[in-house]
Design a protein around this motif. Sequence first.
Motif, PDB file in Angstrom:
ATOM      1  N   ASP A 270       4.136 -12.067 -44.899  1.00 30.86           N
ATOM      2  CA  ASP A 270       3.467 -11.537 -43.705  1.00 30.86           C
ATOM      3  C   ASP A 270       2.059 -12.116 -43.548  1.00 30.86           C
ATOM      4  OD1 ASP A 270       5.682  -9.997 -43.220  1.00 30.86           O
ATOM      5  OD2 ASP A 270       4.849  -8.159 -44.075  1.00 30.86           O
ATOM      6  N   GLU A 271       1.394 -12.359 -44.657  1.00 28.23           N
ATOM      7  CA  GLU A 271       0.029 -12.878 -44.616  1.00 28.23           C
ATOM      8  C   GLU A 271      -0.039 -14.218 -43.893  1.00 28.23           C
ATOM      9  OE1 GLU A 271      -4.061 -13.007 -45.250  1.00 28.23           O
ATOM     10  OE2 GLU A 271      -2.667 -11.343 -45.563  1.00 28.23           O
ATOM     11  N   PHE A 272       1.044 -14.969 -43.953  1.00 28.17           N
ATOM     12  CA  PHE A 272       1.079 -16.280 -43.293  1.00 28.17           C
ATOM     13  C   PHE A 272       1.888 -16.249 -41.999  1.00 28.17           C
ATOM     14  CE2 PHE A 272       0.011 -17.218 -47.650  1.00 28.17           C
ATOM     15  CZ  PHE A 272      -0.944 -18.207 -47.525  1.00 28.17           C
ATOM     16  N   GLY A 273       2.305 -15.072 -41.581  1.00 23.95           N
ATOM     17  CA  GLY A 273       3.067 -14.959 -40.349  1.00 23.95           C
ATOM     18  C   GLY A 273       4.454 -15.552 -40.447  1.00 23.95           C
ATOM     19  N   VAL A 274       5.004 -15.589 -41.657  1.00 24.29           N
ATOM     20  CA  VAL A 274       6.330 -16.177 -41.853  1.00 24.29           C
ATOM     21  C   VAL A 274       7.396 -15.154 -41.491  1.00 24.29           C
ATOM     22  CG1 VAL A 274       7.970 -17.069 -43.558  1.00 24.29           C
ATOM     23  CG2 VAL A 274       5.581 -17.805 -43.611  1.00 24.29           C
ATOM     24  N   THR A 275       8.177 -15.464 -40.477  1.00 25.66           N
ATOM     25  CA  THR A 275       9.276 -14.598 -40.047  1.00 25.66           C
ATOM     26  C   THR A 275      10.632 -15.257 -40.223  1.00 25.66           C
ATOM     27  OG1 THR A 275       9.062 -15.411 -37.771  1.00 25.66           O
ATOM     28  CG2 THR A 275       7.816 -13.418 -38.366  1.00 25.66           C
ATOM     29  N   GLU A 276      10.618 -16.561 -40.485  1.00 25.86           N
ATOM     30  CA  GLU A 276      11.871 -17.312 -40.623  1.00 25.86           C
ATOM     31  C   GLU A 276      11.711 -18.345 -41.727  1.00 25.86           C
ATOM     32  OE1 GLU A 276      14.582 -20.433 -37.985  1.00 25.86           O
ATOM     33  OE2 GLU A 276      13.130 -19.102 -37.005  1.00 25.86           O
ATOM     34  N   VAL A 277      12.608 -18.299 -42.707  1.00 22.67           N
ATOM     35  CA  VAL A 277      12.604 -19.270 -43.803  1.00 22.67           C
ATOM     36  C   VAL A 277      13.912 -20.047 -43.740  1.00 22.67           C
ATOM     37  CG1 VAL A 277      12.494 -19.609 -46.293  1.00 22.67           C
ATOM     38  CG2 VAL A 277      11.171 -17.760 -45.225  1.00 22.67           C
ATOM     39  N   ASN A 278      13.809 -21.357 -43.647  1.00 18.44           N
ATOM     40  CA  ASN A 278      14.980 -22.199 -43.425  1.00 18.44           C
ATOM     41  C   ASN A 278      15.502 -22.819 -44.717  1.00 18.44           C
ATOM     42  OD1 ASN A 278      14.683 -21.814 -40.564  1.00 18.44           O
ATOM     43  ND2 ASN A 278      12.992 -23.286 -40.649  1.00 18.44           N
ATOM     44  N   ASP A 279      16.725 -23.336 -44.658  1.00 14.71           N
ATOM     45  CA  ASP A 279      17.349 -23.938 -45.834  1.00 14.71           C
ATOM     46  C   ASP A 279      16.601 -25.169 -46.322  1.00 14.71           C
ATOM     47  OD1 ASP A 279      19.303 -22.014 -45.820  1.00 14.71           O
ATOM     48  OD2 ASP A 279      20.801 -23.258 -44.792  1.00 14.71           O
ATOM     49  N   ASP A 280      15.848 -25.828 -45.435  1.00 10.19           N
ATOM     50  CA  ASP A 280      15.130 -27.041 -45.824  1.00 10.19           C
ATOM     51  C   ASP A 280      13.670 -26.752 -46.203  1.00 10.19           C
ATOM     52  OD1 ASP A 280      14.039 -26.454 -43.377  1.00 10.19           O
ATOM     53  OD2 ASP A 280      14.339 -28.444 -42.511  1.00 10.19           O
ATOM     54  N   TYR A 281      13.387 -25.481 -46.581  1.00  7.95           N
ATOM     55  CA  TYR A 281      12.072 -25.056 -47.095  1.00  7.95           C
ATOM     56  C   TYR A 281      11.029 -24.871 -45.992  1.00  7.95           C
ATOM     57  CZ  TYR A 281      14.614 -26.953 -51.013  1.00  7.95           C
ATOM     58  OH  TYR A 281      15.608 -27.234 -51.910  1.00  7.95           O
ATOM     59  N   THR A 282      11.340 -25.248 -44.758  1.00  5.56           N
ATOM     60  CA  THR A 282      10.406 -25.044 -43.662  1.00  5.56           C
ATOM     61  C   THR A 282      10.461 -23.584 -43.191  1.00  5.56           C
ATOM     62  OG1 THR A 282      12.038 -25.670 -41.997  1.00  5.56           O
ATOM     63  CG2 THR A 282      10.656 -27.427 -42.903  1.00  5.56           C
ATOM     64  N   THR A 283       9.475 -23.219 -42.373  1.00  3.28           N
ATOM     65  CA  THR A 283       9.436 -21.875 -41.794  1.00  3.28           C
ATOM     66  C   THR A 283       9.144 -21.982 -40.306  1.00  3.28           C
ATOM     67  OG1 THR A 283       7.042 -21.497 -42.068  1.00  3.28           O
ATOM     68  CG2 THR A 283       8.457 -21.049 -43.981  1.00  3.28           C
TER      69      THR A 283
END
Length: 477
Positions: A421-434
């Motif tokens: 949440d601190e980084f605003g990450v709501t989606e984590v993908n299979d290729d390590y991106t968000t």
Amino acid sequence: MADPFGFMKYPRVNNPIRPVAERIKDFEEMENVLSVEERRKQAARCMNCGVPHCHAGQFYSGGRAVSGCPNDNLIPEWNDLIYREEDKHAFERLTLTNPLPEFTGLVCPAPCEVACNEALNGKGITIRNNERYIIETAYANGWVKESGIPLHRNGIKVAVVGSGPAGLACAWRLNQLGYDVTVYERDDHPGGLTMYGIPNMKLPKEIVARRVRIMEEVGVKFVLNTEVGVDVSGDELKREYQRIVLAIGARQARDLNVPGRELEGVRLAVDYLTDATKSVLKNGTKASKELEGKKVMVIGGGDTGNDCIATAIRQGAADVKQLEITRRPPSKRPADNPWPQWPRVAKTGYGQEEANELFEGVLTQYETTAVGFEGVDGHVSSVTTCHAQLFKPVPGTEEKHPVDLVLLAMGFTGAQKQFLDEFGVTEVNDDYTTNDEKVYVAGDARRGPSLVIWGIHEGRMAAEKVNEACKAAAHAE
């Protein structure tokens, strides 16, 4: 590879483990090493097998472990090079895929060995021990530092949050590629799981510290005692760094919500093991008397539970018992669990071996769980256990046991959400991106609790993804 007849000439010989009566007197490493001559014989056992299942096939199929190492390790190649006395080349082949073999060479359960073709009718090759020989030889000859020095710097700054296996592997690879890497760690020592989650007798902390020193010498910076979201914000890191990799692990421990959980002396295993390691770092590796005369109950039957048993013994516990909610595995492979799958059979861990030798009665009670704790003056004094079927207590089977310390070693549920949440990450993908192009997630934080080798693999692959994205951005400009 190696000697095509080696597996017929030489029997398998593991690195010897110190006897129970000797090793419980201290927190020193349990494992001794073989002579170089014997190690080359063990490497010679690697077969010319055609299809090396040690690193072939998918690691998971239908939720079950299938075959070999998940990290693409070129196992037959470096076994052959050990046999041929080409140790530096063996190191180069090993570290193409595994930048931290000193960790896996000590603590990996070695799925590669049970998937080895020789294990179909034999005992498999000593892959983990061979791996450790390679990296220790490399340290002795200065090859590790040499391999970590980048050819040039590109001026791009990357922050890695977390210094467990995934974070260290990611930072090492990014530094090799020329990035200016800073690792943020909330604890007082780098290493994450390898520092505070695994006891010293399994993974000596000097081995972790040695890796960190080498990383600092080749240019990686470490910022300790710094928790993201408390001491530094996600926005601050985004402003200072072009890319951020979150390798924060899956440290959300599974708890036990039963009456009496709040009592003193009912502890999460990870907190207990952390305190035990801090005591070793401060007071040395001699066995202590912190639990002298105390009765300990460990709830959970995995590796962490096993580590808790062994640690409590070295702290002088008078008795240790263990609860495991699942059914006892069979002694032999069931028909639906053929080679090269990971064998779903009963195993005795090193801590369990020690407890079985020291204490009377049955150590591990299978299909049993705790349904409540009682205490005196706020401290736990007894645990009520109950038979369990399909992970649920069976009424009418309750038993009460006196206890002074309860350790909850029931695994982990995933990453601590506040860091994402601190980084605003709501989606984590299979290729390590968000969902944020500057932020990546790797290791247990992405895939959930898993093996050290999975963390290393994820960290390395995340580093490659960062490199790919930065190159693409530079080209676009």
